[in-house]
Design a protein around this motif. Structure first.
Motif, short mmCIF file in Angstrom:
data_model
loop_
_atom_site.label_atom_id
_atom_site.label_comp_id
_atom_site.label_asym_id
_atom_site.label_seq_id
_atom_site.Cartn_x
_atom_site.Cartn_y
_atom_site.Cartn_z
N ALA A 36 28.32 44.56 -10.33
CA ALA A 36 29.66 43.96 -10.24
C ALA A 36 29.48 42.51 -9.78
O ALA A 36 28.45 41.89 -10.04
CB ALA A 36 30.54 44.76 -9.28
N GLU A 37 30.47 41.97 -9.09
CA GLU A 37 30.41 40.55 -8.70
C GLU A 37 29.24 40.25 -7.77
O GLU A 37 28.77 39.12 -7.71
CB GLU A 37 31.72 40.13 -8.04
CG GLU A 37 31.98 40.66 -6.64
CD GLU A 37 32.58 42.05 -6.63
OE1 GLU A 37 32.96 42.52 -5.54
OE2 GLU A 37 32.66 42.68 -7.71
N VAL A 38 28.76 41.28 -7.07
CA VAL A 38 27.72 41.07 -6.06
C VAL A 38 26.40 40.58 -6.63
O VAL A 38 25.55 40.07 -5.90
CB VAL A 38 27.48 42.36 -5.26
CG1 VAL A 38 28.71 42.74 -4.46
CG2 VAL A 38 27.05 43.50 -6.18
N ILE A 39 26.18 40.71 -7.94
CA ILE A 39 24.89 40.27 -8.51
C ILE A 39 24.97 38.85 -9.08
O ILE A 39 23.98 38.35 -9.62
CB ILE A 39 24.40 41.24 -9.60
CG1 ILE A 39 25.37 41.31 -10.78
CG2 ILE A 39 24.16 42.63 -9.01
CD1 ILE A 39 24.83 42.12 -11.97
N ALA A 40 26.13 38.20 -8.95
CA ALA A 40 26.25 36.83 -9.44
C ALA A 40 25.45 35.86 -8.58
O ALA A 40 25.23 36.10 -7.39
CB ALA A 40 27.72 36.41 -9.47
N LYS A 41 25.05 34.75 -9.19
CA LYS A 41 24.34 33.72 -8.42
C LYS A 41 25.23 33.18 -7.30
O LYS A 41 24.74 32.81 -6.23
CB LYS A 41 23.90 32.60 -9.36
CG LYS A 41 22.78 33.02 -10.30
CD LYS A 41 22.33 31.89 -11.20
CE LYS A 41 21.13 32.31 -12.06
NZ LYS A 41 20.72 31.25 -13.00
N ASP A 42 26.54 33.11 -7.54
CA ASP A 42 27.49 32.76 -6.49
C ASP A 42 28.75 33.57 -6.74
O ASP A 42 29.56 33.21 -7.60
CB ASP A 42 27.80 31.26 -6.49
CG ASP A 42 28.66 30.84 -5.30
OD1 ASP A 42 29.31 31.71 -4.70
OD2 ASP A 42 28.68 29.63 -4.98
N LEU A 43 28.92 34.66 -6.02
CA LEU A 43 30.04 35.56 -6.27
C LEU A 43 31.38 34.95 -5.89
O LEU A 43 32.43 35.49 -6.25
CB LEU A 43 29.83 36.90 -5.55
CG LEU A 43 29.70 36.91 -4.03
CD1 LEU A 43 31.04 36.92 -3.34
CD2 LEU A 43 28.89 38.12 -3.58
N ASN A 44 31.38 33.84 -5.16
CA ASN A 44 32.64 33.23 -4.73
C ASN A 44 33.19 32.22 -5.73
O ASN A 44 34.31 31.74 -5.56
CB ASN A 44 32.45 32.54 -3.37
CG ASN A 44 32.19 33.53 -2.26
OD1 ASN A 44 32.89 34.53 -2.14
ND2 ASN A 44 31.16 33.28 -1.46
N LEU A 71 34.96 24.22 0.28
CA LEU A 71 35.74 23.54 1.30
C LEU A 71 35.44 24.12 2.68
O LEU A 71 34.95 25.25 2.80
CB LEU A 71 37.23 23.66 0.99
CG LEU A 71 37.71 22.97 -0.30
CD1 LEU A 71 39.18 23.25 -0.54
CD2 LEU A 71 37.45 21.47 -0.22
N PRO A 72 35.73 23.37 3.76
CA PRO A 72 35.41 23.86 5.12
C PRO A 72 35.98 25.22 5.44
O PRO A 72 35.38 25.99 6.20
CB PRO A 72 36.01 22.77 6.02
CG PRO A 72 35.96 21.52 5.18
CD PRO A 72 36.24 21.98 3.78
N ALA A 73 37.14 25.53 4.88
CA ALA A 73 37.76 26.83 5.16
C ALA A 73 36.99 27.98 4.54
O ALA A 73 37.18 29.15 4.91
CB ALA A 73 39.20 26.84 4.66
N GLY A 74 36.12 27.70 3.56
CA GLY A 74 35.33 28.74 2.91
C GLY A 74 36.13 29.47 1.85
O GLY A 74 37.27 29.10 1.52
N PRO A 75 35.57 30.53 1.30
CA PRO A 75 36.26 31.28 0.24
C PRO A 75 37.57 31.86 0.72
O PRO A 75 37.70 32.31 1.86
CB PRO A 75 35.25 32.39 -0.10
CG PRO A 75 33.93 31.89 0.40
CD PRO A 75 34.23 31.06 1.60
N GLY A 76 38.56 31.87 -0.18
CA GLY A 76 39.85 32.48 0.11
C GLY A 76 39.99 33.79 -0.63
O GLY A 76 39.00 34.41 -1.04
N ASP A 77 41.22 34.23 -0.84
CA ASP A 77 41.48 35.47 -1.56
C ASP A 77 40.98 35.36 -3.00
O ASP A 77 40.97 34.27 -3.59
CB ASP A 77 42.98 35.77 -1.58
CG ASP A 77 43.48 36.29 -0.24
OD1 ASP A 77 42.64 36.71 0.58
OD2 ASP A 77 44.70 36.26 -0.03
N ASP A 78 40.59 36.49 -3.56
CA ASP A 78 40.16 36.48 -4.95
C ASP A 78 41.37 36.64 -5.88
O ASP A 78 42.52 36.73 -5.44
CB ASP A 78 39.08 37.54 -5.21
CG ASP A 78 39.59 38.97 -5.11
OD1 ASP A 78 40.75 39.24 -5.48
OD2 ASP A 78 38.82 39.85 -4.67
#
Length: 574
Positions: free
Chosen positions: A133-141, A244-251
């Motif tokens: 699933a998304e967990v194997i992406a190079k950057d899941l975010n 951004l400094p806040a980091g990843p938000g909701d998907d």
């Protein structure tokens, strides 16, 4: 206009001579009915949802497809009703016993864990989570899974620059490892049988597909290269710029207006394919012979407790905040959020159908899975983390390490959305019998929802299951040998409304189980050379695969799963 013909099983039996001829013809090439087949999966769509929408919107595109095509009203997805076996079934003709695909998060007793190196490969102990699933992406975010498209988060239309080869977006260090080759196992290598895309490629035809994770490169089949253009923006990535400094938000799944926006990216790819371009609208490689996409908006509208939505999907500036997800009227009528999602899908289908060549294209509409429960009052959320900890601790007699994830436990891996699949480290009859007895005796307080979407306490018993298959029973359930390296050791069938999750009212429905609401989805076939029929006899969504090949004049029997399971072309398409 010819009157619609309703074909029941009794009527079908009276036509046994014609059906026998049709069944024999399943293995043979035939005159092509179409040059192109557009396959669309509306994830979560129940037959009841389609019935409601068509009755409420008789002039809609969905209504036209149903009334002028062949509508199979008693179709069923594979079990487990997860997205992976559901989609794999539609393009292979097979069930998990043949495809080897039980879930997008499963377990293999023959593979080695991700991170196993060549240096320790030969000495490592087999047994690995297989999480595609998304967990194997190079950057899941990131929506582009780490491709690094410049300016993407200031202009999402740039997602069209995403590669058509999502295998390149996967981090091999996050994949399970083969004990034979000591190399990472990509999703397409894990699939045991070929796909309709591979058969089309073999015959020199172009193919394309769009889905929600790079892991859907599994649909390439074992060859790994049968989909010419595979567009897979990551749905579980951050909607806001994760750098951004806040980091990843909701998907993109946490708000239905965002899910609709996400689906629109894939719709544009399909429209470009219809015009003969690649997914970005470039070049003129020609309209693919087999192409399509999945919609997620209906699925998230069914699952979300509350969400923003569009009262008019054509007016994206008129957003309503905080509507209730799911259904009203005891689960019989889609609520406002779900109505918005259904209207959105219909409008996008209108754009597709308007653009395609109706003289040589067939549209196949179905769903990877449904969702359960439809009635919010039936919902009981059981905390799966607590349940698994309790099982491990009971087996280990409450050892001090029983909750330490770094220590080996009875449960090697579990997945349990609205059905339980468990794989054990100790596969002895004693261990399996203990687990079954423990779960049948496990009770407590879970969560439900009141009519306003507020969490309420709700007791549960028997771990929320109605039945458990363990050991040989589980293998027999799937039709595989006990020694199969992928089959679960324990399968729990949910009581109506049970969802295994955390300790919050984060969702009000799920899929993956064996409930009728999980598996009863529509199949509609419409387009060139298709007469109108309503078919009530039981069919399976894995029959879509041989049907697509037959429509293109190719041999369904070239599919390995069709050979193994004798999967038939959908009936009554003549």
């Amino acid at each position: 206009m010819r009157a619609t013909k309703r074909l029941t099983l009794a009527v079908a039996l009276s036509l046994s001579c014609g059906l026998a001829t049709s069944a024999r013809a399943d293995d043979d090439a035939r005159q092509p009915r179409a040059k192109h087949v557009l396959l669309v999966s509306v994830d979560g769509l129940h037959q009841a949802d389609l019935d409601w929408f068509v009755n409420a919107n008789p002039a809609s595109t969905l209504a036209q497809l149903v009334r002028h095509g062949v509508a199979y009203r008693n179709a069923q997805t594979p079990f487990p009703s997860d997205s992976f076996p559901g989609m794999v079934g539609q393009v292979t003709g097979g069930n998990p016993r043949t495809t080897g695909i039980y879930y997008d998060d499963a377990y293999s007793r023959s593979l080695l864990p991700a991170g196993t190196t060549a240096a320790n490969c030969r000495s490592a102990k087999p047994g690995a989570e297989v999480y595609y699933a998304e967990v194997i992406a190079k950057d899941l975010n990131r929506l582009d899974s780490g491709q690094g498209i410049p300016g993407l988060y200031s202009d999402f239309s740039r997602i069209s620059q995403l590669t058509g080869r999502p295998q390149d977006l996967i981090d091999p260090a996050l994949l399970p490892v083969s004990a034979q080759t000591c190399q990472p196992v990509y999703p397409h290598q894990y699939l045991k049988v070929n796909t309709i895309f591979e058969i089309a490629h073999k015959h020199g035809l172009r193919t394309a597909w769009s889905d929600k994770h790079a892991a859907y490169e599994i649909l390439n089949g074992p060859s790994g290269q049968s989909i010419d253009d595979l567009f897979a923006p990551e749905i579980n990535s951050s909607v806001t710029d994760p750098s951004l400094p806040a980091g990843p938000g909701d998907d993109w799944t946490k708000d239905n207006t965002n899910t609709q926006r996400y689906d629109s990216f894939k719709v544009q790819a399909v429209l470009n394919w219809i015009k003969g371009h690649d997914h970005a609208g470039n070049g003129t490689p020609g309209t693919p012979a087999i192409f399509g996409m999945n919609f997620q908006a209906v699925s998230t509208a069914q699952k979300l407790n509350k969400s923003n939505y569009y009262p008019d999907p054509g007016n994206t500036g008129n957003k309503v905040a905080g509507g209730l997800g799911g259904y009203t009227m005891n689960g019989t009528v889609p609520g406002a959020v779900l109505q918005s999602a259904l209207s959105f899908v219909n409008n996008q289908l209108t754009a597709m159908v308007s653009a395609l060549d109706r003289t040589n294209t067939v549209v196949v509409l179905s769903a990877k899975h449904g969702q359960s429960p439809r009635n919010r009052a039936d919902l009981t959320i059981v905390n799966d983390g607590d349940m698994i900890d309790a099982l491990n601790c009971a087996w280990e007699k409450y050892a001090a390490t029983c909750k330490d994830p770094s220590k080996p436990h009875l449960v090697a891996h579990a997945i349990d959305d609205d059905g339980i699949l468990m794989w054990f480290n100790d596969r002895s009859p004693a261990a399996i019998g203990f687990a079954k007895s423990f779960l049948l005796g496990y009770s407590g307080n879970g969560l439900g929802s009141d009519a306003a979407g507020n969490a309420i306490a709700k007791p549960f018993s028997q771990a929320g299951v109605s039945r458990i298959y363990a050991g040989e029973e589980a293998a027999d359930l799937f039709g595989v040998a006990r020694g199969d390296d992928r089959v679960p050791d324990l399968v729990g069938i949910a009581q109506q409304g049970t969802v295994w999750a955390g300790g919050k009212l984060s969702k009000i429905a799920e899929h993956g189980g064996d409930a009728k609401q999980d598996r009863h989805v529509p199949i509609v076939v419409w387009g060139a050379g298709i007469d109108q029929n309503i078919v009530d006899e039981p069919v399976q969504t894995n029959q879509i695969a041989p049907t697509i090949l037959a429509l293109l004049g190719l041999k369904p029997h070239e599919l390995q799963a069709v050979q193994a399971e004798h999967t038939k072309v959908l009936p009554h398409l003549h």
